[in-house]
Design an enzyme around this catalytic site. Sequence first.
Site, PDB file in Angstrom:
ATOM      1  N   GLY A  23      40.299  36.572  31.842  1.00  0.00           N
ATOM      2  CA  GLY A  23      39.501  36.957  30.529  1.00  0.00           C
ATOM      3  C   GLY A  23      40.636  37.857  29.661  1.00  0.00           C
ATOM      4  O   GLY A  23      40.693  37.498  28.656  1.00  0.00           O
ATOM      5  N   GLU A  65      41.836  31.638  37.440  1.00  0.00           N
ATOM      6  CA  GLU A  65      40.049  32.020  37.747  1.00  0.00           C
ATOM      7  C   GLU A  65      39.807  30.769  38.782  1.00  0.00           C
ATOM      8  O   GLU A  65      38.823  31.393  39.706  1.00  0.00           O
ATOM      9  CB  GLU A  65      39.752  31.681  36.699  1.00  0.00           C
ATOM     10  N   GLU A  73      42.756  34.993  28.095  1.00  0.00           N
ATOM     11  CA  GLU A  73      41.685  34.301  26.994  1.00  0.00           C
ATOM     12  C   GLU A  73      41.447  35.357  25.546  1.00  0.00           C
ATOM     13  O   GLU A  73      41.616  35.017  24.855  1.00  0.00           O
ATOM     14  CB  GLU A  73      40.500  33.440  28.393  1.00  0.00           C
TER      15      GLU A  73
HETATM   16  C1  LIG Z   1      35.075  34.049  33.704  1.00  0.00           C
HETATM   17  C2  LIG Z   1      36.159  34.586  34.404  1.00  0.00           C
HETATM   18  C3  LIG Z   1      36.848  35.206  34.252  1.00  0.00           C
HETATM   19  C4  LIG Z   1      36.937  35.433  32.967  1.00  0.00           C
HETATM   20  C5  LIG Z   1      37.555  36.587  34.350  1.00  0.00           C
HETATM   21  O1  LIG Z   1      39.026  36.804  33.940  1.00  0.00           O
HETATM   22  S1  LIG Z   1      37.887  36.221  36.330  1.00  0.00           S
HETATM   23  C6  LIG Z   1      38.749  37.616  36.616  1.00  0.00           C
HETATM   24  C7  LIG Z   1      40.757  36.839  36.666  1.00  0.00           C
HETATM   25  N1  LIG Z   1      41.887  37.732  36.819  1.00  0.00           N
HETATM   26  C8  LIG Z   1      42.410  38.034  38.117  1.00  0.00           C
HETATM   27  O2  LIG Z   1      42.008  37.235  39.136  1.00  0.00           O
HETATM   28  C9  LIG Z   1      42.879  39.230  37.942  1.00  0.00           C
HETATM   29  C10 LIG Z   1      42.933  40.158  39.409  1.00  0.00           C
HETATM   30  N2  LIG Z   1      44.046  40.852  39.603  1.00  0.00           N
HETATM   31  C11 LIG Z   1      44.869  41.275  40.450  1.00  0.00           C
HETATM   32  O3  LIG Z   1      45.695  39.828  40.232  1.00  0.00           O
HETATM   33  C12 LIG Z   1      46.245  42.217  40.573  1.00  0.00           C
HETATM   34  O4  LIG Z   1      45.046  43.605  40.881  1.00  0.00           O
HETATM   35  C13 LIG Z   1      46.652  42.896  39.793  1.00  0.00           C
HETATM   36  C14 LIG Z   1      47.695  41.569  39.072  1.00  0.00           C
HETATM   37  C15 LIG Z   1      46.689  42.746  37.666  1.00  0.00           C
HETATM   38  C16 LIG Z   1      47.348  44.109  39.743  1.00  0.00           C
HETATM   39  O5  LIG Z   1      47.850  44.410  41.179  1.00  0.00           O
HETATM   40  P1  LIG Z   1      48.379  46.204  41.336  1.00  0.00           P
HETATM   41  O6  LIG Z   1      48.693  46.277  40.970  1.00  0.00           O
HETATM   42  O7  LIG Z   1      48.900  45.147  43.364  1.00  0.00           O
HETATM   43  O8  LIG Z   1      47.064  46.308  41.674  1.00  0.00           O
HETATM   44  P2  LIG Z   1      45.410  46.144  43.255  1.00  0.00           P
HETATM   45  O9  LIG Z   1      45.477  44.556  42.272  1.00  0.00           O
HETATM   46  O10 LIG Z   1      45.748  46.754  44.472  1.00  0.00           O
HETATM   47  O11 LIG Z   1      44.382  46.000  41.669  1.00  0.00           O
HETATM   48  C17 LIG Z   1      44.312  47.272  41.351  1.00  0.00           C
HETATM   49  C18 LIG Z   1      42.646  47.740  41.634  1.00  0.00           C
HETATM   50  O12 LIG Z   1      41.506  46.772  40.406  1.00  0.00           O
HETATM   51  C19 LIG Z   1      41.126  46.312  40.399  1.00  0.00           C
HETATM   52  N3  LIG Z   1      40.961  44.706  40.486  1.00  0.00           N
HETATM   53  C20 LIG Z   1      41.919  44.891  39.859  1.00  0.00           C
HETATM   54  N4  LIG Z   1      41.881  43.220  38.842  1.00  0.00           N
HETATM   55  C21 LIG Z   1      40.645  42.849  38.940  1.00  0.00           C
HETATM   56  C22 LIG Z   1      39.391  42.317  38.599  1.00  0.00           C
HETATM   57  N5  LIG Z   1      39.737  41.624  37.139  1.00  0.00           N
HETATM   58  N6  LIG Z   1      38.188  42.470  38.278  1.00  0.00           N
HETATM   59  C23 LIG Z   1      37.652  44.108  39.157  1.00  0.00           C
HETATM   60  N7  LIG Z   1      38.735  44.607  40.008  1.00  0.00           N
HETATM   61  C24 LIG Z   1      40.095  44.169  39.541  1.00  0.00           C
HETATM   62  C25 LIG Z   1      41.494  45.851  42.764  1.00  0.00           C
HETATM   63  O13 LIG Z   1      40.330  45.881  42.943  1.00  0.00           O
HETATM   64  C26 LIG Z   1      42.025  47.647  42.838  1.00  0.00           C
HETATM   65  O14 LIG Z   1      40.816  48.099  43.050  1.00  0.00           O
HETATM   66  P3  LIG Z   1      40.699  48.974  44.268  1.00  0.00           P
HETATM   67  O15 LIG Z   1      40.756  47.915  45.109  1.00  0.00           O
HETATM   68  O16 LIG Z   1      41.884  49.833  44.229  1.00  0.00           O
HETATM   69  O17 LIG Z   1      39.493  49.732  44.240  1.00  0.00           O
END
Ligand SMILES: C/C=C(\C)C(=O)SCCNC(=O)CCNC(=O)[C@H](O)C(C)(C)COP(=O)(O)OP(=O)(O)OC[C@H]1O[C@@H](n2cnc3c(N)ncnc32)[C@H](O)[C@@H]1OP(=O)(O)O
Length: 719
Positions: free
Chosen positions: A100, A123, A103
């Site tokens: 998102g 996604e 997007e």
């Molecule tokens: C419909 C669907 C739509 C519109 C979407 O957008 S779905 C989501 C798409 N996005 C993703 O898949 C991105 C997911 N995140 C990552 O790939 C990584 O977190 C990152 C590259 C953004 C950062 O990586 P890094 O620096 O290594 O840190 P962490 O992966 O450890 O993340 C830090 C904490 O943030 C939490 N997190 C990350 N992304 C999300 C998210 N999209 N939603 C909720 N939480 C998220 C992650 O779990 C870590 O939290 P803790 O584990 O430390 O509590």
Amino acid sequence: MAQLSYVSGSVGLITLQNPPVNVLSAATRQGIMESMKKALNDPKVKSVVICGQNGVFCAGADIKEFGPNISGPSIVPLIYDIEVANKPVVAAIEGSALGGGLELALTCHYRIAHSKTRLGLPEVTLGLLPGAGGTQLLPRLIGIPASLELITTGRHITAAEALQLGLVDHVTQSDTVDSAVKFALSVEGEPLDSRRISKRPCPHLPDLDAVFEAVMQKVRQKFYGAIAPIACVQAVRAAATLPFSEGMKREQQLMSTLFTSGQARALQYSFFAQRAVGRWSMPSGASWNTSKARPVHRAAVLGLGTMGRGITVALAQAGVSVVAVEIQEKQLNEAREHVYATLERGAQQSGVSPSCANITYSHDIQAVADVDLVIEAVLEDLSLKEKVFQQLSAICKPGTLLCSNTSSLDLNCLASQTKNPELVVGMHFFAPAHVMKLLEVVYGSKSSPEAVATAMQLGKKMGKISVAVGNCRGFVGNRMLKPYIEQSYFLLEEGATPELVDKALEEFGFPMGVFRMSDLSGLDVGWRVRKEDGLAEPVGTSGQITRLRGGRRYSPLGDILCEHGRFGQKTGLGWYQYGRPGGRVAKSDPWVFNLLEEYRARLGLTARPIDQQEVLERCLYSLINEGLCILEEGFASSPEDIDVIYVFGYGWPKHRGGPMFYASMVGLATVLERLDHYYRSNPDVPSLKPCKLLRQLVASGSPPVHKWKEITKKIQNRL
Ligand SMILES: C/C=C(\C)C(=O)SCCNC(=O)CCNC(=O)[C@H](O)C(C)(C)COP(=O)(O)OP(=O)(O)OC[C@H]1O[C@@H](n2cnc3c(N)ncnc32)[C@H](O)[C@@H]1OP(=O)(O)O
């Protein structure tokens, strides 16, 4: 959660403020909506810049919010208010723009990215599709083939690649927000129609049907059984064939099916499980947040066979300086060439310079004297490894961490050979060690929390997903594999063929069934262990076959194959035939069918029809049961640990979450009932006896996986 400020006189700057990665939570969406409205209604504001705080643009929707009752404004109308805005909106992208988040950037009129940004629509890896218009906008901007590739793989790309694809307008090395503000000032008052991606037609592709057919076929093959990649292709096809508004409807339709699917739940569970394993703990109470890792600047790898070479490559690629030691001159030279070639290949693929300068080679074990950490990867032989650990303890400087890559031996035996057993941990890599993501970090009874923290951190630096596990036979992964393989042999005895068992497991989603996998890894490895354990006795052609060993049922079928020199792919013959030693294409082998018939006849066993359901239940439920025993005994601290190990080390299909998650999806009561059923008819097979934890979980109403800890803690405290 999103703040509007005013800069350079006429620019409204909207900053997403939702640490750590500015996900689009309900409050953030609300904040963007309100800030945007305010900026557009303010006559002083002539242009808008959207950025994220702390150097991260936006990691997309908040995955934790996914469920039946999402509150707050929906993403789609919110971000389309941006596209229709009559003032230029510029995305200042740094850190990550994912899902998102990308997007959101696509609905802005311009995109300026910092050179270190990563962008993508991941996604699909969460069992979804880019459902905020990504499947309709991206193809209009960068074309169908490139969009299909990005959307079906979820691959993150660099800013340079994004620029090349036309996904961003400019890449900057300097302050992104400053650059975006300057740019916004320069386009104030300019017409915006051509900047609205939804208004553009999708670039024409002459052989549309053929392209989509080929991609669909590829996706079906590569992500066998996964539904999201297929929906992604269907959604992009809608972009290519329908007007934008119709395409959006199709995207939403496909998304609603995915959103509530079990696969999406499994993949989203897996996303958080991968992060949860980093928060490790040991039965002593020591954990990730109370233990400090030591820096590892220089490491040694001892023994340069297949595993040692892979570990050397992985360390060098992580920027760690490596001393690679192999006492056999010929093997040392071969290893040097192999490591060099692998690093060169890797560098070519990733576009960075190879890390060969980080490695020195020696045939003298004394070369490890001043390293911070040693990873021993000599032959899997206890007395040899014990001797090596004695030597290492005498040679290494005080405080050097001594790690073993053993996959099965008792870590405490190795630690007991050293002056400082607290400095000994296992680092169990998976072949090929520079490719496979999983690392089991094994703590022995005396391993210090600091040693575990150091190995875990080094694993992370090497790009591994590291899981801390206790020192039981086979650790977690291989211990669970034992009943799985055992069941597959029993199934052959009862009437199945390797083909039937493998087909059931491959249709479940494993890349290879148990027999094809065993042929690939080499049948002699397990045979050697079984001989050491006194289980594998020579059978010959006329000898008596006993199926009861140590009071439990044993199938010597694997031993019989080895006695015939059939070690799998390396000898060209195993459970299948491969045409030549080293061949890779498995073909059915009538010799194996004859063997099975003769074997059953000698034992008076009558072959019966076996269906795929029985294969899955017996192989998978016995593996799950072993995993639950491991949890019960405290050798793994959570079901997430087990699931991550199986997904990243053993080919468990990602969209099924892992064995523990799968058991909870099937229903723990069902797993218990089926195990009880099979155990009743096979009382001499202890691995089918449901463990205490399974009974207790079912008695407690089969709670979801994230609640199991409450019950495992109670059981472990009583042990
Ligand atoms: C419909 C669907 C739509 C519109 C979407 O957008 S779905 C989501 C798409 N996005 C993703 O898949 C991105 C997911 N995140 C990552 O790939 C990584 O977190 C990152 C590259 C953004 C950062 O990586 P890094 O620096 O290594 O840190 P962490 O992966 O450890 O993340 C830090 C904490 O943030 C939490 N997190 C990350 N992304 C999300 C998210 N999209 N939603 C909720 N939480 C998220 C992650 O779990 C870590 O939290 P803790 O584990 O430390 O509590």
